[in-house]
Scaffold this motif. Structure first.
Motif, PDB file in Angstrom:
ATOM      1  N   ARG A 218       6.201  -0.533  -0.134  1.00 25.60           N
ATOM      2  CA  ARG A 218       5.681  -1.107  -1.388  1.00 25.60           C
ATOM      3  C   ARG A 218       4.447  -0.324  -1.871  1.00 25.60           C
ATOM      4  O   ARG A 218       4.275  -0.094  -3.073  1.00 25.60           O
ATOM      5  CB  ARG A 218       5.334  -2.583  -1.192  1.00 25.60           C
ATOM      6  N   LYS A 219       3.607   0.084  -0.940  1.00 24.74           N
ATOM      7  CA  LYS A 219       2.398   0.838  -1.297  1.00 24.74           C
ATOM      8  C   LYS A 219       2.765   2.190  -1.904  1.00 24.74           C
ATOM      9  O   LYS A 219       2.135   2.640  -2.875  1.00 24.74           O
ATOM     10  CB  LYS A 219       1.529   1.030  -0.054  1.00 24.74           C
TER      11      LYS A 219
ATOM     12  N   ALA B  89       7.774  -2.425   5.522  1.00 23.26           N
ATOM     13  CA  ALA B  89       8.029  -2.885   4.150  1.00 23.26           C
ATOM     14  C   ALA B  89       6.766  -2.772   3.297  1.00 23.26           C
ATOM     15  O   ALA B  89       6.821  -2.368   2.121  1.00 23.26           O
ATOM     16  CB  ALA B  89       8.538  -4.321   4.163  1.00 23.26           C
ATOM     17  N   ASN B  90       5.612  -3.100   3.866  1.00 22.27           N
ATOM     18  CA  ASN B  90       4.345  -3.003   3.124  1.00 22.27           C
ATOM     19  C   ASN B  90       4.020  -1.558   2.760  1.00 22.27           C
ATOM     20  O   ASN B  90       3.518  -1.274   1.669  1.00 22.27           O
ATOM     21  CB  ASN B  90       3.199  -3.595   3.951  1.00 22.27           C
TER      22      ASN B  90
ATOM     23  N   ARG C 273       5.489   2.848  -3.583  1.00 19.51           N
ATOM     24  CA  ARG C 273       6.019   2.602  -4.928  1.00 19.51           C
ATOM     25  C   ARG C 273       4.881   2.360  -5.926  1.00 19.51           C
ATOM     26  O   ARG C 273       4.956   2.781  -7.088  1.00 19.51           O
ATOM     27  CB  ARG C 273       6.964   1.399  -4.908  1.00 19.51           C
ATOM     28  N   GLN C 274       3.834   1.685  -5.461  1.00 16.88           N
ATOM     29  CA  GLN C 274       2.687   1.446  -6.336  1.00 16.88           C
ATOM     30  C   GLN C 274       2.009   2.753  -6.734  1.00 16.88           C
ATOM     31  O   GLN C 274       1.351   2.835  -7.770  1.00 16.88           O
ATOM     32  CB  GLN C 274       1.686   0.529  -5.632  1.00 16.88           C
TER      33      GLN C 274
ATOM     34  N   TYR D 114      13.506  -1.991   1.984  1.00 16.88           N
ATOM     35  CA  TYR D 114      13.655  -1.068   0.856  1.00 16.88           C
ATOM     36  C   TYR D 114      14.068  -1.741  -0.444  1.00 16.88           C
ATOM     37  O   TYR D 114      14.183  -1.060  -1.470  1.00 16.88           O
ATOM     38  CB  TYR D 114      14.679   0.016   1.210  1.00 16.88           C
ATOM     39  N   GLY D 115      14.290  -3.059  -0.411  1.00 13.20           N
ATOM     40  CA  GLY D 115      14.751  -3.730  -1.618  1.00 13.20           C
ATOM     41  C   GLY D 115      16.126  -3.231  -2.002  1.00 13.20           C
ATOM     42  O   GLY D 115      17.019  -3.083  -1.162  1.00 13.20           O
TER      43      GLY D 115
END
Length: 579
Positions: A522-523, A518-519, A525-526, A549-550
């Motif tokens: 997120r990275k 998950a981290n 997407r950033q 994945y939200g």
């Protein structure tokens, strides 16, 4: 457990090969098909792999066959025998097989619950198993004294590390606990509670003649002609594969790299380049793990067994597509038509940029958060370039879905290729200490058919693999990027070895693996990469997918859903840059 499906045989073989550090051999499944193996597949296979690694597999298999043929009511003896094997092999291999303790505990806990709810728990062989599981889950053992003594004797097998010692210890157990006089047996259990007459009769079973048969069998294997370090064991995987001399680390690494090449195809990078990449990515939870990159060139694989195995998998994938070609081709056209809608218009669009016409409303971003995209620049729609990475988990847990996943990936890649949208196809899995990144199609290739070269084996370490793959397009900053990941919602690696004498690596399973993956998402997407998880598993795993994945995941159970849902997802993403 019954081992009938190709999928199960493939997973078991991979686990056995990983444990023994010897690959490509034909694994014997006869032991795992015995009644004793009521655990789930991974733990069953781990026991079998450990037998290959620690004991003389052929002797074990022959003994079981002999007992079943010659001795009536042999289930008690075989139950005891398998528990001793489990105690010897699993405890020995826990030293270098990560996560087995947790898997073992969960299997015991589940089996205690199931067996306790049946009417067969008072049978001697079941009572022995219940007591053994209780003892290894730190539960209080409320069992007859003789059962408790047997279980404690089994504990002594933890120190056994060769076949001869194992034989001698088992002979002592037979001699100690299988008495021949009914009176002696009854005396041993007269104070026990909750034991019915049927169980007493089972415990008191006479094996007077059987003992001689057991001893006679073992004597054959412990004769002066039998050397446990040669002949028979060598043919059934060496017992020494788990021991590594730290002084030989460099040569061992070169040897392992060649082994990986012979299993997956020629490496793309030499050891020095790999060390640089490993230093960058293999840290924290992935510390001391390895990376391997390949294009899967079949001609570079020297071992015929492995080459034939891969060819069979590729042919299965191609057959899946060709057998329903019209159906799948319609799905490609449908996917193309949905994406085309977002590419159809030709007017200019405005995009935030580092230069152009300044937007006073955005100046604060440069001061406060160092975001210097405070300008607007006009671009023609056809000047905006898109890049899609199609990433497929290729661990053995997806072997059953392999052919369908290869076709689904092909449908997406082919549609994008026809629309002139650059895309790549990459797969990942873990094998030994390596995370394997296989590039089936690069961005400038027109080779969507390479999806059919996808095949499954080993475990998976999702966080590390996705992190590495996500960085492979870093030099293409002028592209709008999307990553589509085919996943089974199980980012777990349970088959990794580490050398005895080195610091044990951290386990990668459960919440640790899920959080790590998950981290990484997120990275990405950033870094402005749009990520989409494609999942075709059970409803019970949707929670894990949603956590990782939200809202950017698609639960897909058919090709019709694939074309529609993926088409809309890609179309919406492209449209965002044209608003």
């Amino acid at each position: 457990m019954e081992v009938s499906s190709y999928y199960d045989r493939g997973r078991i073989s991979n686990i056995v090969w990983t444990i023994t550090d010897k690959y490509g051999y034909e694994v014997d499944f006869s032991l795992i098909e015995q009644d004793y193996f009521s655990y789930e597949l991974i733990y069953n296979a781990t026991i079998i792999g450990s037998v290959y690694n620690i004991l003389d597999y052929k002797m074990i298999a022959d003994f079981i066959k002999s007992i079943k043929e010659q001795i009536n009511k042999a289930k008690e003896i075989l139950t005891l025998f398998f528990m001793c094997i489990e105690e010897t092999c699993i405890n020995k291999n826990i030293e270098f097989i990560k996560n087995i303790e947790n898997i073992r505990y969960e299997n015991y806990k589940y089996n205690i619950k199931i067996l306790s709810e049946t009417g067969k728990k008072d049978k001697l062989y079941n009572m022995l198993r219940l007591a053994y599981w209780h003892n290894n889950t730190d539960k209080i053992m409320i069992f007859p004294h003789n059962i408790i003594h047997i279980i404690r004797s089994i504990g002594e097998f933890k120190t056994v590390d060769n076949t001869i010692d194992f034989i001698e210890k088992f002979k002592k157990i037979i001699n100690l606990y299988f008495k021949f006089e009914e009176d002696n047996i009854n005396q041993n259990i007269e104070n026990a509670q909750n034991i019915n007459e049927k169980t007493k009769s089972a415990i008191a079973i006479s094996i007077k003649n059987n003992k001689e048969k057991i001893y006679e069998f073992f004597e054959e294997y412990t004769s002066s002609e039998f050397n446990p370090n040669e002949s028979i064991i060598e043919k059934n995987f060496s017992t020494d594969s788990s021991t590594i001399d730290e002084k030989e680390d460099i040569s061992k690494e070169e040897e392992n790299l060649k082994k990986m090449e012979n299993y997956y195809g020629k490496t793309m990078f030499d050891i020095n380049k790999l060390h640089i990449l490993e230093k960058k990515y293999c840290k924290d939870i992935h510390h001391a793990y390895k990376l391997f990159f390949t294009k899967g060139d079949l001609s570079s694989i020297k071992e015929d067994y492995r080459k034939n195995q891969i060819e069979q998998e590729q042919n299965k994938n191609k057959y899946e597509y060709m057998s329903k070609k019209e159906y799948y081709d319609r799905s490609i056209e449908k996917l193309k038509s949905i994406i085309k809608q977002s590419l159809a218009q030709n007017e200019n669009v405005k995009n935030k940029s580092y230069s152009g016409n300044v937007d006073a409303r955005l100046i604060y971003k440069a001061e406060k958060i160092n975001d210097y995209k405070i300008f607007w620049k006009e671009k023609r729609r056809d000047e905006i370039k898109f890049l899609v990475d199609i990433v497929i988990d290729s661990s053995a847990s997806l072997l059953e879905k392999q052919s369908k996943l290869s076709v689904q990936a092909y449908i997406i890649s082919k549609a994008l290729e026809d629309l002139k949208i650059e895309n790549s196809i990459k797969t990942f899995n873990s094998f030994m200490d390596y995370t394997v990144i296989k590039i089936l199609k690069d961005y400038d290739d027109m080779k969507s058919e390479n999806c059919f070269d996808y095949f499954c084996s080993g475990g998976n370490r999702d966080g590390l693999a996705i992190d590495v793959i996500g960085s492979m397009s870093n030099n293409m900053s002028d592209y709008k990027k999307m990553m589509i990941i085919f996943t089974d919602a199980k980012p777990f690696d349970v088959q990794v070895l580490h050398a005895i004498g080195t610091k044990a690596k951290k386990p990668y399973q459960g919440d640790i693996a899920i959080d790590d993956t998950a981290n990484v998402i997120r990275k990405l997407r950033q870094k402005s990469t749009k990520v989409c998880g494609i999942f075709s598993g059970q409803e019970e795993d949707v929670g894990v997918i949603r956590y990782i994945y939200g809202s950017d995941f698609l639960h897909i159970n058919s090709v019709e859903q694939l074309s529609t849902k993926v088409g809309r997802f890609i179309s919406d993403y492209i449209s965002n840059f044209y608003e």
